[in-house]
Design a protein around this motif. Structure first.
Motif, PDB file in Angstrom:
ATOM      1  N   PHE A   1       4.484  -3.114 -20.445  1.00  0.00           N
ATOM      2  CA  PHE A   1       4.695  -2.607 -19.045  1.00  0.00           C
ATOM      3  C   PHE A   1       3.950  -3.665 -18.237  1.00  0.00           C
ATOM      4  O   PHE A   1       4.593  -4.122 -17.032  1.00  0.00           O
ATOM      5  N   ARG A   2       2.783  -4.086 -18.381  1.00  0.00           N
ATOM      6  CA  ARG A   2       2.143  -5.096 -17.420  1.00  0.00           C
ATOM      7  C   ARG A   2       2.762  -6.356 -17.417  1.00  0.00           C
ATOM      8  O   ARG A   2       2.889  -6.894 -16.499  1.00  0.00           O
ATOM      9  N   ASP A   3       3.426  -6.809 -18.654  1.00  0.00           N
ATOM     10  CA  ASP A   3       4.039  -7.934 -18.338  1.00  0.00           C
ATOM     11  C   ASP A   3       5.345  -7.992 -17.675  1.00  0.00           C
ATOM     12  O   ASP A   3       5.644  -8.974 -16.783  1.00  0.00           O
ATOM     13  N   LEU A   4       6.082  -6.993 -17.660  1.00  0.00           N
ATOM     14  CA  LEU A   4       7.359  -6.407 -16.851  1.00  0.00           C
ATOM     15  C   LEU A   4       6.846  -6.526 -15.448  1.00  0.00           C
ATOM     16  O   LEU A   4       7.705  -6.977 -14.598  1.00  0.00           O
ATOM     17  N   ALA A   5       5.944  -5.813 -15.318  1.00  0.00           N
ATOM     18  CA  ALA A   5       5.399  -5.529 -13.751  1.00  0.00           C
ATOM     19  C   ALA A   5       4.989  -7.187 -12.996  1.00  0.00           C
ATOM     20  O   ALA A   5       5.439  -7.284 -12.029  1.00  0.00           O
ATOM     21  N   GLN A   6       4.273  -7.851 -13.777  1.00  0.00           N
ATOM     22  CA  GLN A   6       4.094  -9.268 -13.520  1.00  0.00           C
ATOM     23  C   GLN A   6       5.379 -10.009 -13.240  1.00  0.00           C
ATOM     24  O   GLN A   6       5.231 -10.878 -12.321  1.00  0.00           O
ATOM     25  N   ARG A   7       6.431  -9.783 -14.129  1.00  0.00           N
ATOM     26  CA  ARG A   7       7.771 -10.401 -13.690  1.00  0.00           C
ATOM     27  C   ARG A   7       8.606  -9.952 -12.325  1.00  0.00           C
ATOM     28  O   ARG A   7       9.088 -10.555 -11.800  1.00  0.00           O
ATOM     29  N   PHE A   8       8.332  -8.867 -12.318  1.00  0.00           N
ATOM     30  CA  PHE A   8       9.331  -8.026 -11.292  1.00  0.00           C
ATOM     31  C   PHE A   8       8.767  -7.268 -10.133  1.00  0.00           C
ATOM     32  O   PHE A   8       9.401  -7.003  -9.095  1.00  0.00           O
TER      33      PHE A   8
END
Length: 253
Positions: A140-147
């Motif tokens: 979740f946090r990695d995807l948030a960082q990307r998008f």
């Protein structure tokens, strides 16, 4: 739209009723429950839709696609008062389905996740809807960082780990619903606008590089389409009265 997290009274409609001023209609269907009617559903599809269905590798994905498109055609035919085969469903520049010129002022959008699909319909106002199955584990946090935008990432950084799943999907569905209402694909970018999310946040668009007036132009609502799912609805203009219906092709006449 109210802060209620999805308290929509879903009812099985005896018929498709006209969409009143300021109303948005949501329809939901359990796709796998209709799999035994697959041949009937396929007969409602266009040649292009059936060709696309044949290209799916897995039967479950093929079945869900056929049921989704057949349901969409059935509902559009009821709102437009014409046979499903006469409804022209076009694909916009970024893949958003649209009605041909006979659609007048009817606007629609759809979303499916897992075995559930939801359709949104409005009159004279663009609508966007997104649903997500929340049981899936992702970074979740990695995807948030990307998008996500920087403002949204800052909010998520303040969310405790046990609550990050709910917060992420809340933000993601709101962003997707807005992009879909605009008719844009995610490749256009999800980090150039920000939505409000979190326990104390009223759903809405905070700012957008795409449209400086977006916060005033669009209304937003989160909802719970079913247990284990979360959804968001975005509509052009003032907050809407949302009516929810369970699709039953034997009754939605």
């Amino acid at each position: 739209m109210p802060r209620e997290k999805g308290e929509i009274a879903w009812s099985t409609a005896a018929s498709v009723v006209p969409i009143a001023d300021r109303e948005v209609h949501l329809w939901r269907i359990r796709l796998d429950a209709a799999a035994d009617r697959l041949d009937d559903c396929a007969r409602l599809l266009s040649a292009d839709e059936n060709e696309k269905a044949r290209r799916f590798k897995f039967d479950v994905h093929r079945s869900r696609y056929v049921v989704t498109r057949a349901t969409l055609r059935t509902l559009l035919s009821k709102y437009l008062r014409k046979p499903p085969s006469d409804v022209s469903i076009l694909e916009g520049r970024h893949g958003k389905p649209e009605i041909g010129s006979e659609g007048e002022d009817l606007e629609f959008n759809l979303s499916h996740s897992g075995g559930l699909a939801v359709f949104a319909f409005g009159r004279g106002r663009r609508v966007g809807v997104d649903i997500e199955e929340t049981g899936r584990d992702v970074e979740f946090r990695d995807l948030a960082q990307r998008f996500f935008s920087e403002q949204e990432r800052a909010v998520l950084r303040g969310v405790p780990d046990p609550d990050v799943r709910e917060a992420f999907y809340e933000c993601w569905t709101r962003k997707e619903a807005y992009i879909k209402a605009l008719g844009l694909g995610v490749t256009h970018g999800l980090d150039n606008f920000a939505v409000a999310f979190g326990p104390a946040a009223e759903p809405g668009i905070l700012h957008s590089d795409l449209d400086p007036d977006a916060a005033r132009r669009w209304s937003m609502r989160s909802f719970l389409p079913a247990e284990g799912f979360v959804g968001a609805l975005v509509a052009e203009g003032r907050p809407s009265v949302v009516r929810g219906f369970d699709f039953d092709d034997g009754r939605a006449a």
